[in-house]
Design a protein around this motif. Sequence first.
Motif, PDB file in Angstrom:
ATOM      1  N   ILE A 151       0.857  -1.186   0.000  1.00 59.08           N
ATOM      2  CA  ILE A 151       0.000   0.000   0.000  1.00 59.08           C
ATOM      3  C   ILE A 151       0.893   1.236   0.000  1.00 59.08           C
ATOM      4  O   ILE A 151       1.766   1.377   0.860  1.00 59.08           O
ATOM      5  CB  ILE A 151      -0.920   0.054   1.234  1.00 59.08           C
ATOM      6  N   TYR A 152       0.653   2.127  -0.959  1.00 62.00           N
ATOM      7  CA  TYR A 152       1.449   3.350  -1.068  1.00 62.00           C
ATOM      8  C   TYR A 152       0.602   4.565  -0.727  1.00 62.00           C
ATOM      9  O   TYR A 152      -0.433   4.812  -1.339  1.00 62.00           O
ATOM     10  CB  TYR A 152       2.005   3.478  -2.486  1.00 62.00           C
ATOM     11  N   ASP A 153       1.044   5.300   0.269  1.00 61.44           N
ATOM     12  CA  ASP A 153       0.457   6.589   0.609  1.00 61.44           C
ATOM     13  C   ASP A 153       1.317   7.656  -0.062  1.00 61.44           C
ATOM     14  O   ASP A 153       2.509   7.767   0.256  1.00 61.44           O
ATOM     15  CB  ASP A 153       0.462   6.771   2.130  1.00 61.44           C
ATOM     16  N   PRO A 154       0.769   8.443  -0.989  1.00 64.21           N
ATOM     17  CA  PRO A 154       1.590   9.424  -1.705  1.00 64.21           C
ATOM     18  C   PRO A 154       2.146  10.525  -0.819  1.00 64.21           C
ATOM     19  O   PRO A 154       2.956  11.331  -1.282  1.00 64.21           O
ATOM     20  CB  PRO A 154       0.632   9.979  -2.761  1.00 64.21           C
ATOM     21  N   ASN A 155       1.730  10.549   0.442  1.00 64.74           N
ATOM     22  CA  ASN A 155       2.354  11.455   1.397  1.00 64.74           C
ATOM     23  C   ASN A 155       3.685  10.912   1.901  1.00 64.74           C
ATOM     24  O   ASN A 155       4.279  11.473   2.813  1.00 64.74           O
ATOM     25  CB  ASN A 155       1.422  11.718   2.574  1.00 64.74           C
ATOM     26  N   ASP A 215      -1.197  -8.470 -19.874  1.00 64.73           N
ATOM     27  CA  ASP A 215      -1.052  -9.908 -19.663  1.00 64.73           C
ATOM     28  C   ASP A 215      -1.324 -10.330 -18.215  1.00 64.73           C
ATOM     29  O   ASP A 215      -1.127 -11.489 -17.870  1.00 64.73           O
ATOM     30  CB  ASP A 215       0.360 -10.345 -20.062  1.00 64.73           C
ATOM     31  N   ILE A 216      -1.743  -9.393 -17.385  1.00 64.19           N
ATOM     32  CA  ILE A 216      -2.008  -9.684 -15.969  1.00 64.19           C
ATOM     33  C   ILE A 216      -3.520  -9.737 -15.775  1.00 64.19           C
ATOM     34  O   ILE A 216      -4.221  -8.741 -15.973  1.00 64.19           O
ATOM     35  CB  ILE A 216      -1.371  -8.627 -15.061  1.00 64.19           C
ATOM     36  N   ALA A 217      -4.019 -10.894 -15.379  1.00 64.77           N
ATOM     37  CA  ALA A 217      -5.465 -11.118 -15.340  1.00 64.77           C
ATOM     38  C   ALA A 217      -6.189 -10.187 -14.381  1.00 64.77           C
ATOM     39  O   ALA A 217      -7.313  -9.744 -14.663  1.00 64.77           O
ATOM     40  CB  ALA A 217      -5.747 -12.573 -14.959  1.00 64.77           C
ATOM     41  N   ASP A 218      -5.570  -9.852 -13.240  1.00 65.86           N
ATOM     42  CA  ASP A 218      -6.276  -9.024 -12.265  1.00 65.86           C
ATOM     43  C   ASP A 218      -5.786  -7.579 -12.247  1.00 65.86           C
ATOM     44  O   ASP A 218      -6.001  -6.865 -11.272  1.00 65.86           O
ATOM     45  CB  ASP A 218      -6.189  -9.637 -10.866  1.00 65.86           C
ATOM     46  N   PHE A 219      -5.169  -7.142 -13.347  1.00 67.65           N
ATOM     47  CA  PHE A 219      -4.817  -5.730 -13.454  1.00 67.65           C
ATOM     48  C   PHE A 219      -6.092  -4.903 -13.592  1.00 67.65           C
ATOM     49  O   PHE A 219      -7.014  -5.254 -14.325  1.00 67.65           O
ATOM     50  CB  PHE A 219      -3.914  -5.479 -14.662  1.00 67.65           C
ATOM     51  N   SER A 220      -6.144  -3.784 -12.876  1.00 70.68           N
ATOM     52  CA  SER A 220      -7.312  -2.910 -12.936  1.00 70.68           C
ATOM     53  C   SER A 220      -6.921  -1.531 -12.428  1.00 70.68           C
ATOM     54  O   SER A 220      -6.045  -1.395 -11.580  1.00 70.68           O
ATOM     55  CB  SER A 220      -8.451  -3.469 -12.077  1.00 70.68           C
ATOM     56  N   VAL A 221      -7.573  -0.512 -12.940  1.00 73.02           N
ATOM     57  CA  VAL A 221      -7.357   0.854 -12.441  1.00 73.02           C
ATOM     58  C   VAL A 221      -8.597   1.372 -11.725  1.00 73.02           C
ATOM     59  O   VAL A 221      -8.758   2.566 -11.530  1.00 73.02           O
ATOM     60  CB  VAL A 221      -6.962   1.812 -13.592  1.00 73.02           C
ATOM     61  N   GLU A 222      -9.476   0.469 -11.270  1.00 71.54           N
ATOM     62  CA  GLU A 222     -10.702   0.909 -10.616  1.00 71.54           C
ATOM     63  C   GLU A 222     -10.423   1.677  -9.323  1.00 71.54           C
ATOM     64  O   GLU A 222     -11.217   2.544  -8.931  1.00 71.54           O
ATOM     65  CB  GLU A 222     -11.630  -0.268 -10.336  1.00 71.54           C
ATOM     66  N   GLN A 223      -9.311   1.383  -8.646  1.00 68.17           N
ATOM     67  CA  GLN A 223      -9.034   2.117  -7.408  1.00 68.17           C
ATOM     68  C   GLN A 223      -8.746   3.587  -7.680  1.00 68.17           C
ATOM     69  O   GLN A 223      -8.857   4.414  -6.773  1.00 68.17           O
ATOM     70  CB  GLN A 223      -7.863   1.474  -6.662  1.00 68.17           C
ATOM     71  N   TYR A 224      -8.412   3.935  -8.919  1.00 66.24           N
ATOM     72  CA  TYR A 224      -8.160   5.323  -9.285  1.00 66.24           C
ATOM     73  C   TYR A 224      -9.397   6.005  -9.856  1.00 66.24           C
ATOM     74  O   TYR A 224      -9.646   7.184  -9.602  1.00 66.24           O
ATOM     75  CB  TYR A 224      -7.028   5.401 -10.308  1.00 66.24           C
ATOM     76  N   ALA A 235      -0.879   6.174  -6.081  1.00 64.46           N
ATOM     77  CA  ALA A 235      -1.274   5.805  -4.718  1.00 64.46           C
ATOM     78  C   ALA A 235      -2.067   4.507  -4.713  1.00 64.46           C
ATOM     79  O   ALA A 235      -2.612   4.076  -5.729  1.00 64.46           O
ATOM     80  CB  ALA A 235      -2.106   6.921  -4.103  1.00 64.46           C
ATOM     81  N   GLY A 236      -2.142   3.902  -3.512  1.00 59.96           N
ATOM     82  CA  GLY A 236      -3.049   2.775  -3.338  1.00 59.96           C
ATOM     83  C   GLY A 236      -2.365   1.422  -3.294  1.00 59.96           C
ATOM     84  O   GLY A 236      -1.206   1.291  -2.919  1.00 59.96           O
ATOM     85  N   PHE A 237      -3.128   0.407  -3.690  1.00 60.15           N
ATOM     86  CA  PHE A 237      -2.683  -0.983  -3.586  1.00 60.15           C
ATOM     87  C   PHE A 237      -1.826  -1.362  -4.789  1.00 60.15           C
ATOM     88  O   PHE A 237      -2.142  -1.009  -5.934  1.00 60.15           O
ATOM     89  CB  PHE A 237      -3.893  -1.912  -3.488  1.00 60.15           C
ATOM     90  N   LYS A 238      -0.770  -2.125  -4.502  1.00 61.44           N
ATOM     91  CA  LYS A 238       0.145  -2.554  -5.553  1.00 61.44           C
ATOM     92  C   LYS A 238       0.525  -4.016  -5.319  1.00 61.44           C
ATOM     93  O   LYS A 238       0.884  -4.393  -4.200  1.00 61.44           O
ATOM     94  CB  LYS A 238       1.422  -1.706  -5.545  1.00 61.44           C
ATOM     95  N   ASN A 239       0.450  -4.812  -6.372  1.00 60.50           N
ATOM     96  CA  ASN A 239       0.944  -6.181  -6.319  1.00 60.50           C
ATOM     97  C   ASN A 239       2.236  -6.297  -7.115  1.00 60.50           C
ATOM     98  O   ASN A 239       2.453  -5.548  -8.078  1.00 60.50           O
ATOM     99  CB  ASN A 239      -0.093  -7.165  -6.873  1.00 60.50           C
ATOM    100  N   TRP A 240       3.050  -7.241  -6.718  1.00 58.72           N
ATOM    101  CA  TRP A 240       4.322  -7.441  -7.417  1.00 58.72           C
ATOM    102  C   TRP A 240       4.065  -7.975  -8.820  1.00 58.72           C
ATOM    103  O   TRP A 240       3.316  -8.933  -9.014  1.00 58.72           O
ATOM    104  CB  TRP A 240       5.205  -8.403  -6.635  1.00 58.72           C
ATOM    105  N   ARG A 241       4.687  -7.364  -9.782  1.00 57.58           N
ATOM    106  CA  ARG A 241       4.525  -7.750 -11.178  1.00 57.58           C
ATOM    107  C   ARG A 241       5.242  -9.079 -11.428  1.00 57.58           C
ATOM    108  O   ARG A 241       6.390  -9.268 -11.006  1.00 57.58           O
ATOM    109  CB  ARG A 241       5.117  -6.656 -12.067  1.00 57.58           C
TER     110      ARG A 241
END
Length: 596
Positions: free
Chosen positions: A220-224, A301-310, A268-274
Amino acid sequence: MTAFAVAAGAQDEPAAVGTTITLPDGRTATVQATPSPTPDAVPARELTPAEILAATSKNYPSGTYLLKSDRWSETDEREYGVFIAELGESGCATVNKCLHDPRNPFRGSDPPGIAFAADCADLPYYLRFYFAWKRGLPFSFAAEVAPRGHTRDMRYTAAGNRVEVRLNPAGYNGYAILDVLRGAISSATYRIHPELETPEEQDFYSPVLTPAAIHPGTVIYDPNGHLATVWKVERNGRIHYLDAHPDYSVTRGFYDVRFVRSSPGMGAGFKNWRPQRLIGGKRQADGTYTGGTITLAANKDIADFSVEQYFGNGPRPAEDRDWKTGSFTLAKETVDYYDFVRGQMAGGTLLFDPVREIGDMVDSNCADLHYRGDAVDLAIAAGLPKRAEPDRLPPNIYGTEGDWEAYSTPSRDARLKTAFKELYDSTKRFLWMSKRGDAKLAYKGKNLAGDLLNAYDAHAAQCQISYIRSNGSKVAFGYEEARRRLFDMSFDPYQCPERRWGAKGEELATCADGKNKQAWYEAEKYLRNQIDRTYEARMDFALDELKAPGPGKGVAAPPETDVRRWLLTQPGGQAAIKARQPGKEADKRKHWWWPL
């Protein structure tokens, strides 16, 4: 054979001639480019002997990073999650203690005297590489990032950053690589638009917000300027994280509004390892791989890639700058982002048990107060209060370096204050939901205000804070007193322990600070009132400058945090107090929320 290989760019270039160097421990190593297996693969430049030696300025225990597999399997990823979850459950309080803890299955492979150290930005990389090294799995990382646009500090670039150089450390000493990570990684490494994949691929991808995608090991990345790693997700959707700090302490908390949202460019937000994979490596007789190139999966090529959190889970806004207009819908109801995350993690149902929520939040705040105490103690042990106050504050008190970064607490304090405010806001929200008959509230009692007050008081009663004054005497106080002092607690590491804990009156009499430090403390009042971390604001004020109102100098008044006072004004609040009669203790302890 190969030490470090660094991605150089998209252009073709011939393989560099290998260079043999002698390392500080007497071993020799050949530094050479990793061959490209395909015409469009990114070649690599060799690191110079000086660069290698800079990374090996001390003798390390044996521990070469050897690749035993060309990819991470689903089992590897699952076991990495278990590794993170075990560290979270362990309760370890420092990075060093975590990796020497019995719950670390690899601890036996490390010499007893080795010391592990990582701050908040380093820790996700530190743990990921450590696991990859011990298991022989591929690991490369973004070694250099550059800003997209002008900035004075890449950790807070308005438009985010891009990856310029990648590093593949296979074949080198794992303990040395951990040190290299500490030097190469900062929060700037995470500040990347989720859809940016050039000039080099980033280490993470943005996952869809589902229980399958957000799991132990998710970052989880907080941009602060703060990073955390998920170690547990409860059935009710609450996300638990662990994080590190500049003093290498490890703390734990719940995901909430302390992790702010931001424009997509800030990442910002949730990040999974590529996913990473070794291409073109040669398997040796002992089962290890040499050579080849590590490639990373593209977003497509990543099945659960999504930008919905943005952008939300509805229609995507036309422009990135309109990201705030994106909406989140859960069970056909429009909700805010944090409720959406909570509901999604609970399987699509958003349900709050208000009495438990309040109790848990008090417990979490108490733990954070203790963590803060550890940080203050380190500043005192380092002798910061005995030093003169600098002539100016740092350029920005939240994002800096040196002693201020290591021993001050403005960011930590701001997050703590935000949590106290969130607790206050939550009590108001739960009562508002109750009055509306909101189905998302799991409460069957008859006096919600009274039960919230009872839970608050019961959990607060279990919280005790103490510190040592300048004369060696001990002071102790409870949770509610800590709340009253919250905005008087100094973040300034050069000030006495009494001021670090917001002392007044007789308690303050033992403070050894002179008039200059007292003036600084008073001038920093408005900065203490501020809970929003403003990393781009200029703050390098001299004392006289700080006394005058102006931008970057804080806010006039702190937010409201007095939960008790507010609940006592609500119907049922006073009744809960009156019900606490002698002889009723046994009845109260029948409730699950009353700590035993």
